[in-house]
Design an enzyme around this catalytic site. Structure first.
Site, short mmCIF file in Angstrom:
data_model
loop_
_atom_site.label_atom_id
_atom_site.label_comp_id
_atom_site.label_asym_id
_atom_site.label_seq_id
_atom_site.Cartn_x
_atom_site.Cartn_y
_atom_site.Cartn_z
N GLU A 61 0.85 -1.20 0.00
CA GLU A 61 0.00 0.00 0.00
C GLU A 61 0.88 1.24 0.00
O GLU A 61 1.75 1.42 0.86
CB GLU A 61 -0.97 0.07 1.18
CG GLU A 61 -1.89 1.31 1.00
CD GLU A 61 -2.95 1.54 2.07
OE1 GLU A 61 -3.05 0.72 3.01
OE2 GLU A 61 -3.66 2.56 1.96
N ASP A 113 9.69 8.05 0.70
CA ASP A 113 8.92 8.42 -0.48
C ASP A 113 8.72 7.15 -1.33
O ASP A 113 9.68 6.55 -1.81
CB ASP A 113 9.71 9.47 -1.28
CG ASP A 113 8.97 9.96 -2.51
OD1 ASP A 113 8.06 9.26 -2.98
OD2 ASP A 113 9.32 11.04 -3.01
N ASP A 136 -3.43 11.92 -2.08
CA ASP A 136 -3.70 13.36 -1.98
C ASP A 136 -4.17 13.86 -3.35
O ASP A 136 -3.48 13.67 -4.35
CB ASP A 136 -2.42 14.09 -1.56
CG ASP A 136 -1.98 13.68 -0.17
OD1 ASP A 136 -2.78 13.78 0.77
OD2 ASP A 136 -0.83 13.21 -0.02
#
Ligand SMILES: C[S@@+](CC[C@H](N)C(=O)[O-])C[C@H]1O[C@@H](n2cnc3c(N)ncnc32)[C@H](O)[C@@H]1O
Length: 231
Positions: A61, A113, A136
């Protein structure tokens, strides 16, 4: 006088939010990170079988937030391994606590990241599936370049997901959903839309409900799922 050299800062899909660890999260970091955390360094290949201690299929995920979905999926499927990558440290702490509370052994966490980890840390065809739940949305036009699902990430996904593996995304931001659909449809030599050409997938019961989805629903946003199979 010499001009200063231009700084090339990569465009990131996140802005690190402030947020302190709670005391419990700080304790979880101390106690649980050595067992469940992955101290990945850029450029280093990850040995997934060694990390999990078995060769069960691995599901990733990207941007797990507080880890609600990931912990739930890992507890439902003990025969699968789950890897979570998140940049928000309190979210990582929250998930570590959840791993402890549920007694999970099949979940590992990376605080980095995800774009870099996918490109530099994961081997070709090493994953059975990748989830991207409520990324986002970056709604302003000038921020669209920050959206994580771009052709760059898609190329990495195509490389790391094994043939017949799954990519599952969900978002409550309709324009982003349409952009993802267009991008994936364009890559139809690599991915097949399991909902049929040009369609969104009906919400699968298998996707755990998160606070982001509940918030979207309260705002009257329609949630869109996209499920694609790697050819
Ligand atoms: C809107 S939240 C959704 C969280 C979670 N997936 C959910 O559904 O509740 C998006 C998350 O993605 C994380 N994120 C954004 N870009 C990332 C990146 N490049 N690597 C890892 N995490 C990232 C953010 O820190 C944030 O926690």
């Amino acid at each position: 006088m010499n001009e200063p050299l231009p700084q090339h800062r990569p465009i990131r899909s996140f802005v690190l939010r402030r947020g302190r660890l709670t005391l419990a999260q700080a304790r979880a970091y101390d106690a649980l990170w050595p067992r469940f955390g992955i101290a990945w360094k850029p450029g280093e290949p990850l040995d997934l079988s060694a990390l999990f201690g078995n060769s069960n299929p691995v599901y990733l995920e990207i941007g797990f937030g507080n880890g609600e979905s990931l912990a739930e999926l890992a507890s439902r499927h003990p025969q699968r391994n789950y890897l979570g990558i998140e940049v928000h440290r309190p979210g990582v702490g929250h998930l570590l606590l959840e791993i402890e509370r549920r007694g999970l052994t099949n979940l590992r966490v990376c605080h980095h990241d995800a774009v870099e980890v996918l490109e530099q840390g994961l081997a070709r065809a090493s994953l059975a599936g990748v989830y991207l739940f409520f990324p986002d949305p970056w709604p302003k036009q000038r921020h669209h370049k920050r959206r994580i699902l771009q052709s760059r990430l898609l190329a990495s996904l195509a490389r790391v997901i094994r043939p017949d593996g799954i990519f599952h995304a969900a978002t409550d931001w309709e324009p982003y959903a349409r952009q993802m659909l267009a991008l994936l449809t364009n890559a139809d030599d690599l991915f097949v839309n399991l909902a049929g050409p040009g369609a969104f997938y009906p919400r699968p019961q298998t996707r755990p409900l998160t606070r982001f989805e509940q918030r979207g629903a309260r705002l009257g946003h329609q949630v869109r799922d996209l499920i694609f199979r790697r050819r």
